[in-house]
Design an enzyme around this catalytic site. Structure first.
Site, PDB file in Angstrom:
ATOM      1  N   TYR A  59       0.828  -1.238   0.023  1.00  0.00           N
ATOM      2  CA  TYR A  59       0.008   0.027  -0.097  1.00  0.00           C
ATOM      3  C   TYR A  59       1.125   1.354   0.028  1.00  0.00           C
ATOM      4  CZ  TYR A  59       1.197   0.747   4.940  1.00  0.00           C
ATOM      5  OH  TYR A  59       1.833   1.052   6.152  1.00  0.00           O
ATOM      6  N   PHE A  69       2.257   9.573   3.827  1.00  0.00           N
ATOM      7  CA  PHE A  69       2.583   9.330   5.072  1.00  0.00           C
ATOM      8  C   PHE A  69       3.228   8.013   5.665  1.00  0.00           C
ATOM      9  CE2 PHE A  69      -1.810   8.382   5.014  1.00  0.00           C
ATOM     10  CZ  PHE A  69      -1.834   7.037   5.717  1.00  0.00           C
ATOM     11  N   ASP A  70       2.897   7.218   4.663  1.00  0.00           N
ATOM     12  CA  ASP A  70       3.497   5.747   4.687  1.00  0.00           C
ATOM     13  C   ASP A  70       3.634   5.059   3.323  1.00  0.00           C
ATOM     14  OD1 ASP A  70       4.585   3.534   6.177  1.00  0.00           O
ATOM     15  OD2 ASP A  70       2.731   3.176   7.008  1.00  0.00           O
ATOM     16  N   ILE A  89      -6.702  -0.405  11.595  1.00  0.00           N
ATOM     17  CA  ILE A  89      -7.550   0.342  12.040  1.00  0.00           C
ATOM     18  C   ILE A  89      -8.809   0.015  11.254  1.00  0.00           C
ATOM     19  CG2 ILE A  89      -5.915   2.351  11.933  1.00  0.00           C
ATOM     20  CD1 ILE A  89      -6.530   3.118   9.042  1.00  0.00           C
ATOM     21  N   TYR A 115      -7.358   7.101  12.518  1.00  0.00           N
ATOM     22  CA  TYR A 115      -6.717   7.291  14.143  1.00  0.00           C
ATOM     23  C   TYR A 115      -7.410   8.470  14.803  1.00  0.00           C
ATOM     24  CZ  TYR A 115      -3.137   4.578  11.955  1.00  0.00           C
ATOM     25  OH  TYR A 115      -2.333   3.452  11.434  1.00  0.00           O
ATOM     26  N   PHE A 132      -5.635   5.643   0.986  1.00  0.00           N
ATOM     27  CA  PHE A 132      -4.949   4.448   0.667  1.00  0.00           C
ATOM     28  C   PHE A 132      -5.223   3.781  -0.661  1.00  0.00           C
ATOM     29  CE2 PHE A 132      -5.458   4.460   5.172  1.00  0.00           C
ATOM     30  CZ  PHE A 132      -4.068   4.143   5.767  1.00  0.00           C
TER      31      PHE A 132
END
Length: 571
Positions: A59, A69-70, A89, A115, A132
């Site tokens: 992902y 962010f990731d 999550i 979050y 995502f």
């Protein structure tokens, strides 16, 4: 309340633009649930991720403005976990359910499903909507079993793989998303191993059971039957399902002996080959997958050898025991009775099972005599042939497989020969002895009494010959070394009687006239021949010792007198 079609389209457009963050006429407010965009769905979807399934996926995670962010890609490792049990999550848990392997989705996760108002310090601010881009790579469940699909199977399958068998197979190995990680084809050799002894991963141990040589299978192995949590090196990630496309080339068991299949056995089989026999046979040699590695037919020459003497591989030594002439037999030989782990040359791999389709042309033993079968013998047979007799006979000559070689019927008259004069092969000479005129026989002549290892024109080396003979006539012969014998005592004054014109010399015409008179009066006989004139001419030449065209009293000698004087000339 009914909504006009045009109003409905406008409402949907505004809703979509609001979700994607584009300017809209009005803000619809915060999202209540994850938004899923299935932007790539594979044509074949064998399974969808369900609650409680283990999954592997890649992902990229970004905010609304596209800032990352990731990313699992940046870490160089996929994410593995259980879906739908609260380990992710909530938005990701929901967004991943129902995905197929290789499916790609865009997920929009609102803050309360991500979050929340707390965020992740230094990484995700409070109340952040998360975006995502996900690709599903693997799905499995702890209750999964091996998935075996038979892609093709030979029509004939006499035996299947069992535990402790040694197998040789080709394979392509991929992850569930199709990423290749290994292939025996790229190495140019089969993978060779025992089954059920712990040398393979458990899933492959199980997946090979029950296969036939030549069968193709697809085997899907869940991680707990493969390399599990550790994976394998850099090519197989942890918790990866494996897909093997397998072609079983051959297999055997170390306890196997030679397997025989009798394809065709002649109705008449008077004798079977045993140790010490010399066998001539044709063969095709193949591997279990049908690959031809050798053939006597391609050389147009039989393979000739003794059996049971160690001149050939042990499996063939055993496999030829008990064959009949004309039999067709399949001999399946395990590698420990063939060429073993090393194979032979570039055509027989190590540990290969060999299959020989054999056609036995003939066999014999070096101690064999001529085999004589009397087909017909006339009644009142009192006079039979002996060595030195002159015989006329018809014959047909063939190999034991029926191949016709020669026949006297192809000529105008029967064959003529003096028996015991080394004019025919020894076996035929023996077979013509003790026959009556009119008798018919079948003779089986082994090569050591025929044309031997070298053969003859039209006759293969070491061939057993079959003769059908019929004796037409016979004439009593004369002892070896004689061209003429007296029925009684010869005249005391032989030279004077032979010198018809009394001139003191005997020319060829006088000699010939005298001999013919003796034969006509029954006083003696010539050696039987198709050409009596030649016999008389030979007699004259033997007596005309100085070759001057006439015989003198000093030159004329009887054969019996010559034998006593140890002079090897004849009358």
């Amino acid at each position: 309340m009914a909504v006009a079609p045009g109003s409905r389209c406008l409402l949907l457009l505004l809703l979509l633009l609001g979700i994607l963050g584009a300017p809209a006429l009005g803000d619809p407010g915060p999202l209540e649930d994850v938004v899923i965009d299935r932007y790539y769905i594979p044509k074949i979807c064998l399974r969808e991720a369900q609650m409680g399934d283990f999954i592997r996926y890649h992902y990229n995670g970004t905010f609304k403005d596209g800032k990352k962010f990731d990313s699992s890609y940046d870490r160089g490792a996929t994410v593995a976990g259980v879906v739908g049990v609260g380990r992710l999550i909530t938005g990701m848990d929901r967004g991943l359910q129902g995905m197929c392997v290789n499916e790609r989705r865009h997920l929009i996760v609102p803050p309360h499903l991500g979050y929340g108002s707390i965020g992740v310090a230094g990484l995700i601010p409070p109340d952040a909507t998360l975006y995502f881009d996900v690709v599903m790579l693997d799905i499995w469940n702890k209750n999964d079993k091996l998935q075996i699909t038979t892609l093709s199977k030979p029509e004939r399958c006499n035996r299947t793989v069992e535990n402790s068998d040694f197998v040789r197979y080709h394979y392509n190995g991929t992850l569930l998303d199709g990423t290749p990680f290994d292939s025996s084809y790229s190495k140019g050799s089969t993978y060779d191993t025992y089954v059920g002894t712990g040398w393979l991963i458990k899933g492959m141990d199980q997946g090979l059971l029950g296969m036939c040589a030549g069968e193709k299978r697809s085997i899907i192995i869940p991680p707990f039957l493969a390399y599990g949590e550790k994976g394998y090196g850099t090519v197989i990630p942890p918790q990866a399902s494996l897909v093997f496309s397998v072609l079983l080339v051959d297999f055997h068991n170390p306890k196997d002996g030679v397997f025989l299949e009798h394809l065709e056995v002649p109705e008449s089989c008077k004798r079977r080959a045993v140790t010490g026999d010399f066998v001539r046979y044709h063969y095709n040699g193949t591997l279990m997958d049908g690959t031809l590695f050798d053939s006597s037919y391609s050389r147009n020459q039989t393979y000739n050898t003794y059996i049971g003497k160690g001149y050939i591989i042990p499996g063939m030594d055993q496999g030829l025991q008990g064959v009949c002439v004309g039999e067709q037999r399949r001999v399946v030989i395990p590698p420990h009775l063939a060429y073993g782990e090393n194979g032979a040359g570039d055509k027989i791999p190590g540990s290969a099972v060999l299959i020989f389709d054999v056609h036995v042309i003939d066999f014999h033993n070096p101690a064999d005599p001529v085999e004589i079968e009397t087909v017909f013998r006339p009644e009142g047979c009192n006079v039979t042939t002996r060595n030195r007799d002159f015989v006329r006979y018809h014959y047909n000559c063939s190999l034991l497989d029926g191949t016709r070689l020669f026949s006297s019927h192809d000529y105008e008259k029967p064959q003529e020969v003096t028996l015991g004069a080394n004019k025919v092969i020894e076996g035929l000479n023996s077979g013509l002895l003790d026959m009556c005129a009119g008798e018919r026989r079948v003779l089986i002549v082994p090569p050591h009494l025929g044309h031997g290892e070298s053969g003859a024109r039209g006759v293969p080396g070491s061939a057993v010959l079959r003769f059908e003979v019929e004796l037409i006539s016979m004439e009593e012969g004369v002892p070896e070394g004689y061209l003429f014998i007296w029925h009684g005592e010869p005249p005391a004054n032989l030279y004077e009687q032979m010198d018809l014109n009394k001139d003191g010399g005997i020319p060829a015409d006088e000699f010939s006239t005298f001999i013919k008179t003796q034969v006509a009066e029954g006083k003696g006989r010539l050696m039987p021949s198709s050409d009596p004139e030649k016999v008389i001419a030979d007699m004259f030449r033997n007596q005309d010792r100085n070759q001057d065209g006439k015989i003198t009293p000093e030159e004329l000698k009887l054969k019996s007198d010559e034998d006593q004087e140890k002079i090897h000339e004849e009358l």
